[in-house]
Design an enzyme around this catalytic site. Structure first.
Site, PDB file in Angstrom:
ATOM      1  N   HIS A 182       0.801  -1.233   0.000  1.00 12.12           N
ATOM      2  CA  HIS A 182       0.000   0.000   0.000  1.00 12.12           C
ATOM      3  C   HIS A 182       0.832   1.281   0.000  1.00 12.12           C
ATOM      4  O   HIS A 182       0.291   2.366  -0.017  1.00 12.12           O
ATOM      5  CB  HIS A 182      -0.991   0.017   1.169  1.00 12.12           C
ATOM      6  CG  HIS A 182      -0.348   0.236   2.511  1.00 12.12           C
ATOM      7  ND1 HIS A 182       0.322  -0.753   3.171  1.00 12.12           N
ATOM      8  CD2 HIS A 182      -0.276   1.326   3.299  1.00 12.12           C
ATOM      9  CE1 HIS A 182       0.769  -0.287   4.327  1.00 12.12           C
ATOM     10  NE2 HIS A 182       0.429   0.984   4.426  1.00 12.12           N
TER      11      HIS A 182
HETATM   12  N1  UDP Z   1      -3.618  -6.227   8.804  1.00 12.77           N
HETATM   13  C1  UDP Z   1      -4.816  -6.930   8.867  1.00 12.77           C
HETATM   14  N2  UDP Z   1      -5.411  -7.326   7.694  1.00 12.77           N
HETATM   15  C2  UDP Z   1      -4.856  -7.095   6.468  1.00 12.77           C
HETATM   16  C3  UDP Z   1      -3.613  -6.408   6.428  1.00 12.77           C
HETATM   17  C4  UDP Z   1      -3.031  -5.971   7.600  1.00 12.77           C
HETATM   18  O1  UDP Z   1      -5.327  -7.202   9.961  1.00 12.77           O
HETATM   19  O2  UDP Z   1      -5.448  -7.480   5.452  1.00 12.77           O
HETATM   20  C5  UDP Z   1      -3.041  -5.735  10.069  1.00 12.77           C
HETATM   21  C6  UDP Z   1      -1.691  -6.326  10.449  1.00 12.77           C
HETATM   22  O3  UDP Z   1      -1.740  -6.668  11.801  1.00 12.77           O
HETATM   23  C7  UDP Z   1      -0.711  -5.189  10.227  1.00 12.77           C
HETATM   24  C8  UDP Z   1      -1.572  -3.969  10.468  1.00 12.77           C
HETATM   25  O4  UDP Z   1      -2.834  -4.340   9.948  1.00 12.77           O
HETATM   26  O5  UDP Z   1       0.357  -5.222  11.098  1.00 12.77           O
HETATM   27  C9  UDP Z   1      -1.112  -2.694   9.835  1.00 12.77           C
HETATM   28  O6  UDP Z   1      -0.868  -2.871   8.520  1.00 12.77           O
HETATM   29  P1  UDP Z   1      -0.671  -1.729   7.450  1.00 12.77           P
HETATM   30  O7  UDP Z   1       0.122  -2.374   6.403  1.00 12.77           O
HETATM   31  O8  UDP Z   1      -1.987  -1.142   7.110  1.00 12.77           O
HETATM   32  O9  UDP Z   1       0.095  -0.539   8.200  1.00 12.77           O
HETATM   33  P2  UDP Z   1       1.627  -0.236   8.443  1.00 12.77           P
HETATM   34  O10 UDP Z   1       2.153  -1.270   9.351  1.00 12.77           O
HETATM   35  O11 UDP Z   1       2.316  -0.231   7.131  1.00 12.77           O
HETATM   36  O12 UDP Z   1       1.614   1.115   9.077  1.00 12.77           O
END
Ligand code: UDP
Length: 365
Positions: free
Chosen positions: A209
């Site tokens: 993303h």
């Molecule tokens: N996550 C989830 N479902 C998904 C993808 C991610 O539950 O389909 C959770 C997972 O625990 C991850 C968190 O959302 O650590 C955050 O992910 P994201 O990639 O949105 O944020 P970032 O860590 O890059 O800030």
């Protein structure tokens, strides 16, 4: 002691859940601590927000600022305007922000200007990449934070370099890992698990993303087609983020192994991660979870603000070219991954430490 807790986006919900649990536990012990939960509405989709509240037992927010999407400036400004009104109507002793999203920075600025102390959980991490909106959010937030809670000793060193006082910095570990510990016995397969003939330990999870990977449709398609070819016939489950979905308009893709699914709820997603062969991602949080679960992780970025996931954990920073990912993935197929460990204090007890420190500090005032 009154704390207003801010949550705006998916990773925030996962981080506030154990903090709220730790506050409630202190309340039952008779401690004078209360919280008000403010959802800024930065993520508002059921898949990215509501599901997490339900699954992680997060209470219904006391206020929802309903800011929704917009440009960086539109969203930040909308949160600031709405949160200032909220804070005037509902004063508190502290505002607690987590992570590095726009809500984190916007609410920290509003609080500080109203002379309300700012607590930042996951303070001090730095990627050094100023093209990432999150890095700007981190730097601005930390420059006006009063109480810092960090996930690593390096984060504390970063804060000292930026002029923070050492007695304001508390190394407590990682609240995201608290949530993982608290929910590992509740994880369950998603509804598509049985019909998709996935085998435990033999499929890959892909998430993308970040603007550097998804903002150009053509290069996103090249990346997906490259990944599809690289994995030697293993199935790849790709819970597609709405941001990525909005860019990928081409539907006639030449993909044999990648299966698109909706963003997963936490309990299904953790089941998928825990039972996977490997993960390919540009997420920071996922590289922390894979580290604790011992799952090989290939991070499609050129920098990381979480170097401990590489030094101690299972993360491999492979850059954003498909050539390099293929090279590193092929090496891994041949040689496997060396024995890895878990970073210091990522033990599931960080939120308890945070609340204990806040109560102790508050008594001194
Ligand atoms: N996550 C989830 N479902 C998904 C993808 C991610 O539950 O389909 C959770 C997972 O625990 C991850 C968190 O959302 O650590 C955050 O992910 P994201 O990639 O949105 O944020 P970032 O860590 O890059 O800030």
């Amino acid at each position: 002691m009154k704390i207003t807790i801010i949550a705006g986006a998916r990773p925030n919900f996962i981080k506030i859940a154990p903090i709220i649990k730790a506050i409630k536990s202190k309340q039952t012990e008779g401690e004078n601590i209360s919280f008000r939960l403010v959802h800024t509405g930065q993520h508002y989709d059921k898949n990215l927000s509501g599901t997490f509240f339900d699954e992680l037992n997060i209470p219904f927010p006391n206020a929802n600022l309903e800011v929704k999407s917009g440009t960086q400036a539109e969203q930040t400004a909308a949160i600031m305007v709405a949160f200032e009104k909220e804070l005037i109507q509902n004063p508190c002793d502290y505002v607690l922000v987590v992570g590095d999203v726009n809500s984190t920075m916007a609410c920290a600025i509003v609080s500080k200007k109203m002379n309300i102390k700012v607590i930042h959980v996951e303070a001090g991490i730095r990627s050094g990449d100023m093209t990432m909106p999150e890095e700007i959010n981190r730097i601005v937030t930390d420059s006006i934070t009063d109480i810092f809670f960090t996930t690593s000793t390096l984060a504390g060193k970063n804060l000292l370099k930026y002029g923070a006082k050492s007695d304001a910095i508390h190394f407590v570990g990682n609240v995201m890992i608290d949530t993982l510990h608290q929910n590992l016995n509740r994880i369950s397969p998603p509804s598509f698990w049985h019909e998709s003939t996935l085998e435990i330990g033999n499929y890959i999870i892909l998430t993308l993303h970040r603007p550097s990977n998804v903002d150009e449709e053509k290069s996103l398609i090249d990346l997906l087609e490259g990944i599809d070819k690289m994995v030697g016939g293993r199935k790849i489950i790709f819970p597609i983020h709405p941001r990525t979905k909005a860019i990928l308009r081409e539907t006639n893709l030449n993909l044999k192994n990648i299966h698109f699914v909706e963003p997963q709820g936490y309990l299904n997603f953790m089941y998928l991660i825990k039972n996977s062969f490997a993960v390919i991602t540009d997420s920071g949080g996922i590289s922390e979870e894979t580290t604790v679960l011992g799952i090989p992780c290939f991070t499609l970025r050129t920098t990381t603000e979480r170097p401990e996931t590489i030094e101690v954990g299972t993360n491999n920073l492979v850059g954003i070219s498909i050539e390099n990912l293929t090279l590193e993935f092929t090496k891994f197929l041949k040689n496997g991954l060396p024995q890895k460990g878990i970073p210091e204090l990522w033990d599931g007890k960080s939120s308890e430490r945070i609340i204990a420190i806040l109560l102790k500090n508050h008594q001194k005032i």
